[in-house]
Design a protein around this motif. Structure first.
Motif, PDB file in Angstrom:
ATOM      1  N   LEU A 143     118.069  29.286  49.770  1.00 28.71           N
ATOM      2  CA  LEU A 143     118.469  28.189  49.149  1.00 28.71           C
ATOM      3  C   LEU A 143     117.991  26.837  49.706  1.00 28.71           C
ATOM      4  O   LEU A 143     117.902  25.786  49.284  1.00 28.71           O
ATOM      5  N   LEU A 144     118.007  26.814  51.322  1.00 29.67           N
ATOM      6  CA  LEU A 144     117.406  25.972  52.253  1.00 29.67           C
ATOM      7  C   LEU A 144     115.771  25.625  51.640  1.00 29.67           C
ATOM      8  O   LEU A 144     115.592  24.371  52.099  1.00 29.67           O
ATOM      9  N   ASP A 145     115.208  26.106  51.036  1.00 32.87           N
ATOM     10  CA  ASP A 145     113.807  25.897  50.700  1.00 32.87           C
ATOM     11  C   ASP A 145     113.896  24.867  49.358  1.00 32.87           C
ATOM     12  O   ASP A 145     112.665  24.478  48.897  1.00 32.87           O
ATOM     13  N   LYS A 146     115.071  24.714  48.796  1.00 36.91           N
ATOM     14  CA  LYS A 146     114.890  23.862  47.560  1.00 36.91           C
ATOM     15  C   LYS A 146     114.893  22.376  47.867  1.00 36.91           C
ATOM     16  O   LYS A 146     115.134  22.100  49.139  1.00 36.91           O
ATOM     17  N   GLU A 147     114.434  21.612  47.123  1.00 43.56           N
ATOM     18  CA  GLU A 147     114.568  20.172  47.259  1.00 43.56           C
ATOM     19  C   GLU A 147     115.979  19.647  47.600  1.00 43.56           C
ATOM     20  O   GLU A 147     117.034  19.965  46.613  1.00 43.56           O
ATOM     21  N   ARG A 148     116.210  18.711  48.230  1.00 45.51           N
ATOM     22  CA  ARG A 148     117.496  18.399  48.628  1.00 45.51           C
ATOM     23  C   ARG A 148     117.800  16.678  48.502  1.00 45.51           C
ATOM     24  O   ARG A 148     116.755  16.045  48.985  1.00 45.51           O
TER      25      ARG A 148
END
Length: 331
Positions: free
Chosen positions: A274-279
């Motif tokens: 999930l940390l690879d997603k755009e934030r």
């Protein structure tokens, strides 16, 4: 929760149909006293099929359907007649549904992501061959045929993971539902106490030139959600399919950096991918801040994420937020 229409997890005992038996039969006509074998094949057992349906958004229609049985195929008969196939069972499910078998160990079978997509969850048994197939030069009158193949049976779990462009992530009472209600036509329940949102809500956000994107509001995450505290663990899976994660931290939070780190940590513990997603980070409830306070607050914000100051009630910063989201979606 008992009266909620949003159901995202169901367990079904599924059994596909048995194949029909092949026939043992010989041709008998008035002037053909010793005709050869003409037993027909058995029909195929019914499949159990999952089909994507974009008009659905919940598994509610399957909640009380504990058993799913497909029809058995019919046996073959004389004159080479093949038995009828068993009727297939088609289960319509919303897009984003994951099917798993749970025994002897959990195994993902398929994911339904497109409208009209069909996947055979359990194939029906094949029909048996009639005695006409077993005729040889040395055995011209075989008196045996194949029985039908047995169907399959499994305990199946269907899980729904919402398909949305943007997923809202934040602690309870961070203003996620208020934001969704202001930027879309969705009407989530809003109140001034934590855990007002008990089920995910989807809203279509209108953008410039008649374009739009989908935003999902999930129940608030608390520290320890990945271990099962609060409601977070039940709904964290809905974030997995979102293109962008929009973190919401209220302006009156004691430590914005700490709250953001806790939320990030819970997502990492649940699924590091999930940390690879755009934030994007949005500081909500900013109608109580003046320019000087906002300038001071900027010095304390995380430096590795783009930040927007918004107020859903005062309609402040919402267009800037939508522009940023649209830019990230189309990067």
């Amino acid at each position: 929760m008992a009266g909620s229409n949003f159901i995202d997890h169901v367990r079904l005992y599924c059994r596909s149909g048995n194949g029909g038996a092949g026939a043992v039969h010989f041709r008998r006509e008035k002037h053909v006293p010793k005709g050869g074998p003409d037993g027909g094949d058995g029909g195929r057992g019914g499949h159990i099929i999952l089909r994507g349906n974009k008009q659905m958004w919940t598994l509610l229609h399957l909640r009380y359907q504990k058993h799913v049985y497909a029809e058995n195929g019919e046996g073959g008969s004389g004159h080479g007649s093949t038995g009828a196939d068993g009727k297939d069972i088609i289960l319509d499910v919303p897009l984003g549904t994951v099917a798993k078998f749970t025994e002897p160990e959990e195994k993902v079978i398929c994911e339904i992501t497109e409208d009209g997509q069909e996947v055979v969850l359990l194939p029906g048994g094949r029909g048996g061959l009639g005695n006409t197939h077993f005729k040889t030069a040395t055995n011209q009158a075989p008196r045996h045929a194949q029985p039908g193949e047995a169907g399959q049976e499994e305990l199946c779990v269907l899980e729904l993971k919402l398909l949305a462009d943007v997923g809202l992530v934040g602690f309870p009472n961070a203003g996620k539902s208020t934001l969704l209600s202001v930027v879309s036509a969705a009407k989530p329940e809003i109140a001034d106490y934590p855990f007002t949102t008990l089920v995910p809500n989807l809203g279509v956000v209108s953008y410039r030139d008649h374009r739009s994107f989908v935003m999902a509001d999930i129940p608030g995450i608390i520290e320890g959600a990945a271990e099962g505290k609060g409601l977070g663990i039940r709904f964290l899976r809905h974030i997995e399919r979102n293109s962008i994660l929009l973190f919401l931290v209220p302006a009156d939070a004691t430590d914005i950096q700490k709250e953001y780190d806790i939320l990030l940590g819970e997502l990492k513990k649940y699924n590091p991918e999930l940390l690879d997603k755009e934030r994007i980070l949005a500081i909500s409830k900013c109608d109580m801040l003046d320019e000087e306070m906002i300038a001071e607050m900027k010095e304390l914000l995380p430096t590795d994420i783009e930040t927007v100051f918004i107020s859903s009630v005062a309609q402040m910063g919402l267009q800037e937020l939508k522009d940023l989201i649209w830019k990230r979606i189309n990067q």
